[in-house]
Scaffold this active site. Structure first.
Site, PDB file in Angstrom:
ATOM      1  N   GLY A 221       0.817  -1.206   0.000  1.00 15.66           N
ATOM      2  CA  GLY A 221       0.000   0.000   0.000  1.00 15.66           C
ATOM      3  C   GLY A 221       0.846   1.249   0.000  1.00 15.66           C
ATOM      4  CB  SER A 222      -0.019   4.680   0.972  1.00 12.80           C
ATOM      5  OG  SER A 222      -0.437   4.582   2.323  1.00 12.80           O
ATOM      6  N   GLY A 226       1.675   2.195   5.366  1.00 22.73           N
ATOM      7  CA  GLY A 226       2.611   1.131   5.664  1.00 22.73           C
ATOM      8  C   GLY A 226       3.581   1.502   6.762  1.00 22.73           C
ATOM      9  CD  GLU A 245       4.910  -3.694  -3.557  1.00 22.90           C
ATOM     10  OE1 GLU A 245       4.445  -3.043  -4.503  1.00 22.90           O
ATOM     11  OE2 GLU A 245       4.867  -4.936  -3.489  1.00 22.90           O
ATOM     12  CB  CYS A 282       3.628  -1.482  -7.089  1.00 23.19           C
ATOM     13  SG  CYS A 282       3.713  -3.200  -7.656  1.00 23.19           S
TER      14      CYS A 282
END
Length: 510
Positions: A221-222, A226, A245, A282
């Site tokens: 995610g962000s 995160g 991630e 991503c």
């Protein structure tokens, strides 16, 4: 206080579709973790785990039409994209089943007692065991491959760890459907359904990472979300591994020779890669170093033509759409930044692709343009025009960690002997987990040699979330010393009736 309802929302209209579930309370999260924890022993048998993974793959394929329909309704990603993602998702489960059958990830090592050593060696036998309950935080942009039935879930189950998934709010109905498939697969192979449990809600996600019986977590995610969970995992009385991630710029360097050789091809390839999936991958190439001069101009002409033909697209939700539009306005407003094709709002519910340009010298000097070195989620890339190799090096030295880094070289030589190529590759390698030459980073092969992870903020650990070695995140090594054979785990006994790959007294047994 009543639990908040969880609604499925149509990103094409912004309207609620159906009430799917309710957000889990702290008490419900606690019960879910305890149920998953109680299911740990059921996953001890590797043959049963492999059967679970293969059965899950089969049931996902059988339910494919319904899964794709549900995912498209909640993400607007389209049947073609989701059909491919579902195939990848079921393939991941089958690949991890093969890894479980093989058992290589147990990393069995046996050193027999040796009194002739100084100091003498005792009998030592080492392998890896499951960590325990794994919390998985589903991704927004991959409702299948990085969500409930994603690689984190598949690899954790392969390792022998029960999983609790915190559903992403953008696709709750898809999450419920996929969770029911995995739980049904568990029942079919004789496992408790609680080897996989689904919860909803932001507060549930926070409670999950703090629960004392949760042993590890995986997140996609962000950076903001995160990092908050990563900090919470580290602040526990007993910190746990947090494999997150978070964000990636995925820089691309295009040499002058490459631009001169195939400007049209590179421009078109860049346009396709940065706009694919409405720029929500991503691995989207979000920053490009391209040469000044005639060759670079031709490349930008090609990029302009290709991006201009890109249709408007629907992002995963309106919050992301608003953030994309605001991010573009901030970046485009910086001094010296131009927009040959202006990205931003399309219709009321869509966005348009585009790209920004800036002189690399502004970034090399840290000229208040650092925002251009941060990921902007959506169909946009930044092209920095360089005039020298020194400028390339200065800009690369200021980049954060990434999932990927790409180098486009002249193909005339064919053997990578373009002057300066080795130095550029060496400059890119510290920046990313996967380094590409003459390709595009979107598209991540689920292969043994894959590395989907990189220096922070790309990820919070050095491991990969894609490929067979992703299973290693959910294991820890244990050594048994001078232990009677009858008390040893079967994996560590001399007779090796399980046929596991292992090293014995330093030699690899085949």
């Amino acid at each position: 206080m009543a639990a908040a309802p969880v609604w499925s929302v149509d990103p094409r209209t912004g309207k609620q579709r159906e009430h799917v579930a309710d957000e889990a309370t702290a008490e419900e999260v606690d019960l879910a973790v305890r149920r998953a924890h109680a299911a740990r022993a059921s996953l001890a048998d590797r043959a049963t785990r492999a059967a679970l993974l293969r059965t899950t793959a089969d049931l996902l394929d059988e339910a494919g039409e319904h899964v794709i329909e549900a995912a498209d309704a909640e993400t607007a990603l389209g049947p073609a994209r989701l059909t491919g993602e579902l195939a990848r998702t079921s393939a991941q489960f089958r690949a991890f089943a093969e890894a479980v059958d093989d058992g290589w990830f147990l990393d069995v090592r046996i050193d027999h007692a040796d009194a002739t050593r100084t100091p003498p060696w005792p009998d030592l036998r080492r392998y890896k065991v499951p960590l325990g309950v794994v919390a998985v935080y589903a991704a927004s942009n991959f409702p299948l491959a990085f969500s409930v039935p994603g690689g984190d879930t598949a690899s954790a189950l392969a390792a022998g760890c029960p999983v609790i998934v915190k559903a992403h709010p953008d696709h709750p109905a898809t999450s419920e459907l996929c969770a029911s498939v995995i739980r049904r697969a568990a029942a079919q192979v004789g496992l408790p359904e609680d080897v996989l449990i689904l919860v909803h809600g932001f507060e549930a996600g926070v409670a999950l990472v703090k629960h004392p019986l949760v042993a590890a977590a995986g997140f996609t995610g962000s950076v903001r979300g995160g990092r908050a969970l990563y900090d919470a995992a580290a602040a526990r009385p007993e910190p746990i591994p947090f494999h997150g991630e978070l964000g990636s710029l995925n820089p691309v360097v295009i040499t002058e020779a490459a631009a001169a050789e195939r400007a049209d091809e590179i421009g078109a390839g860049l346009a396709a890669s940065m706009s694919s999936g409405v720029g929500q991958f991503c691995t989207k190439p979000g920053f490009v170093l391209a040469p000044e001069g005639e060759a670079g101009d031709r490349l930008l002409t090609s990029l302009t033509a290709a991006v201009s033909e890109t249709e408007h697209g629907v992002m995963l939700d309106h919050r992301m759409r608003d953030a994309f539009i605001a991010g573009i306005e901030q970046r485009a407003g910086l001094d010296g930044v131009d927009a040959p094709v202006t990205p931003g709002a399309g219709s009321e519910h869509t966005v348009s692709a585009g790209f920004l340009t800036v002189a690399a010298s502004r970034l090399a000097a840290g000229d208040d343009h650092d925002l251009l070195l941060e990921e902007c989620f959506g169909p946009v890339t930044v092209v920095a025009r360089y005039t020298s190799a020194d400028e390339i090096g200065a800009v690369l030295s200021r980049l954060p960690g990434n999932l990927t880094a790409t180098l486009h070289l002249s193909q005339a030589e064919g053997d990578g002997t373009e002057p300066g190529a080795a130095g550029l590759l060496a400059s890119l390698t510290p920046l990313a987990g996967r380094v590409l030459v003459n390709g595009w980073p979107t598209g991540v092969a689920v292969a043994d040699a894959q590395q989907h992870g990189g220096p922070y903020p790309a990820t919070t650990s050095t491991s990969t979330s894609v490929g067979a070695t992703a299973v290693e995140r959910w294991l820890r090594p244990v050594s048994y010393q001078s232990t009677p054979p009858a008390l040893l785990p079967p994996e560590l006994r001399d007779e090796n009736t399980l046929g596991l790959p292992r090293r014995v007294d330093g030699a690899l047994e085949k």
